[in-house]
Design a protein around this motif. Structure first.
Motif, PDB file in Angstrom:
ATOM      1  N   ILE A   6       0.275   8.466   8.216  1.00  0.00           N
ATOM      2  CA  ILE A   6       0.635   9.491   9.189  1.00  0.00           C
ATOM      3  C   ILE A   6       1.539   8.854  10.232  1.00  0.00           C
ATOM      4  CG2 ILE A   6      -0.213  11.225  10.804  1.00  0.00           C
ATOM      5  CD1 ILE A   6      -1.172  11.624   7.908  1.00  0.00           C
ATOM      6  N   ILE A   7       2.751   9.376  10.367  1.00  0.00           N
ATOM      7  CA  ILE A   7       3.723   8.858  11.336  1.00  0.00           C
ATOM      8  C   ILE A   7       3.932   9.916  12.407  1.00  0.00           C
ATOM      9  CG2 ILE A   7       6.061   7.957  11.652  1.00  0.00           C
ATOM     10  CD1 ILE A   7       6.069   7.235   8.672  1.00  0.00           C
ATOM     11  N   THR A   8       3.825   9.512  13.670  1.00  0.00           N
ATOM     12  CA  THR A   8       4.011  10.479  14.751  1.00  0.00           C
ATOM     13  C   THR A   8       5.452  10.987  14.770  1.00  0.00           C
ATOM     14  OG1 THR A   8       4.506   8.696  16.303  1.00  0.00           O
ATOM     15  CG2 THR A   8       2.220   9.448  16.182  1.00  0.00           C
ATOM     16  N   ILE A  21       0.829  -1.201   0.000  1.00  0.00           N
ATOM     17  CA  ILE A  21       0.000   0.000   0.000  1.00  0.00           C
ATOM     18  C   ILE A  21       0.863   1.251   0.000  1.00  0.00           C
ATOM     19  CG2 ILE A  21      -1.781   1.316   1.213  1.00  0.00           C
ATOM     20  CD1 ILE A  21      -2.674  -1.292   2.526  1.00  0.00           C
ATOM     21  N   ILE A  22       1.706   1.400   0.997  1.00  0.00           N
ATOM     22  CA  ILE A  22       2.446   2.640   1.174  1.00  0.00           C
ATOM     23  C   ILE A  22       3.568   2.407   2.180  1.00  0.00           C
ATOM     24  CG2 ILE A  22       1.085   3.520   3.127  1.00  0.00           C
ATOM     25  CD1 ILE A  22       1.001   6.259   1.651  1.00  0.00           C
ATOM     26  N   HIS A  23       4.586   3.265   2.163  1.00  0.00           N
ATOM     27  CA  HIS A  23       5.594   3.221   3.208  1.00  0.00           C
ATOM     28  C   HIS A  23       6.153   4.612   3.451  1.00  0.00           C
ATOM     29  CE1 HIS A  23       8.440   3.050  -0.221  1.00  0.00           C
ATOM     30  NE2 HIS A  23       9.380   3.430   0.626  1.00  0.00           N
ATOM     31  N   GLY A  24       6.788   4.772   4.620  1.00  0.00           N
ATOM     32  CA  GLY A  24       7.381   6.052   4.967  1.00  0.00           C
ATOM     33  C   GLY A  24       8.432   5.891   6.038  1.00  0.00           C
ATOM     34  N   LEU A  25       9.242   6.933   6.195  1.00  0.00           N
ATOM     35  CA  LEU A  25      10.298   6.928   7.202  1.00  0.00           C
ATOM     36  C   LEU A  25       9.912   7.813   8.381  1.00  0.00           C
ATOM     37  CD1 LEU A  25      13.133   5.957   7.981  1.00  0.00           C
ATOM     38  CD2 LEU A  25      14.038   7.990   6.832  1.00  0.00           C
ATOM     39  N   LYS A  26       9.691   9.095   8.125  1.00  0.00           N
ATOM     40  CA  LYS A  26       9.274   9.986   9.208  1.00  0.00           C
ATOM     41  C   LYS A  26       8.286  11.048   8.755  1.00  0.00           C
ATOM     42  CE  LYS A  26      13.607  12.557   8.712  1.00  0.00           C
ATOM     43  NZ  LYS A  26      14.803  13.042   9.417  1.00  0.00           N
ATOM     44  N   ASN A  27       8.257  11.315   7.463  1.00  0.00           N
ATOM     45  CA  ASN A  27       7.282  12.270   6.952  1.00  0.00           C
ATOM     46  C   ASN A  27       5.993  11.562   6.594  1.00  0.00           C
ATOM     47  OD1 ASN A  27       9.176  14.391   7.063  1.00  0.00           O
ATOM     48  ND2 ASN A  27      10.031  13.741   5.109  1.00  0.00           N
TER      49      ASN A  27
END
Lengths: 115, 110
Positions: B63-65, B47-53
């Protein structure tokens, strides 16, 4: 092909027989994973190949299970002397590990039924 | 790789936003947050991935805290076809395993 291809899609075998499951990863993907998913359960890691490195076999449940990846491409998972508890969907995934965060692409799996 | 904690199941009304939480309190600085889903009888789908943004694509938003110890996957307008098991995974580049856990079974209700 455009995606990860697994064959056969379904396999019924008699207890005690050997089976081979095939995975054709996406061309150029350096990493290849095998997982097992029993009915109603999550994915259980089996084995991981990355380029020419020694595979991580830490997830293989017994010495009846083995896998190889020839030429850094196609992989075969072999189960010897199959048991009824080996019945599951076997999933293969490939991923491009060249330096950046990338997603893994999964095949549709091989449903193995041991009778 | 760090492990994750997700609710076992959630329901969402069709057309409403589905917000799926994930806790990953032991995440390391080089680990990304990935989301996959598995529709019945199919292989998992990225679906999706992220590091910190925060990240957004055509499927969802992530949404990553700020402390990176938790995240939320948002499906903005859930449809019946979004009924699936959603897996939150944390993984570093080059990881030899993607640990899927048990995921959240999302049921979209008409």
């Amino acid at each position: 092909g455009a995606g990860v291809s697994q064959s056969p899609s379904n396999k019924v075998t008699e207890k005690g027989k050997d089976v081979e499951l095939r995975c054709d990863p996406i061309s150029g993907h350096t990493a290849l994973y095998w997982y097992r998913q029993s009915l109603g359960q999550g994915l259980e890691f089996l084995i991981y190949f990355q380029g020419n490195s020694a595979p991580d076999k830490s997830g293989l449940p017994s010495d009846r299970f083995s896998a190889e990846r020839t030429g850094g491409s196609v992989s075969t998972l072999t189960i010897q002397r199959t048991q009824q508890e080996d019945s599951a969907v076997y999933l293969c995934a490939s991923r491009n590990h060249r330096g950046v965060a990338t997603e893994a692409f999964f095949g549709q799996g091989t449903r193995l039924t041991v009778v | 790789d760090a492990k994750t904690t997700q609710p076992t199941s959630m329901d969402c009304a069709e057309g409403r936003a589905a917000n799926l939480p994930c806790n990953h309190s032991t995440i390391s600085g080089n680990e990304y947050v990935y989301w996959y889903r598995q529709i019945h009888s199919q292989g998992p789908q990225y679906i999706i991935h992220g590091l910190k943004n925060n990240e957004t694509n055509e499927m969802a938003s992530l949404i990553i805290t700020e402390d990176r110890k938790s995240s939320t996957l948002i499906l903005p307008h859930a449809t019946l076809r979004d009924t699936a098991v959603y897996y939150c995974i944390v993984s570093r580049t080059g990881a030899n395993n993607l640990f899927f856990g048990t995921g959240t079974r999302l049921t979209v209700i008409p």
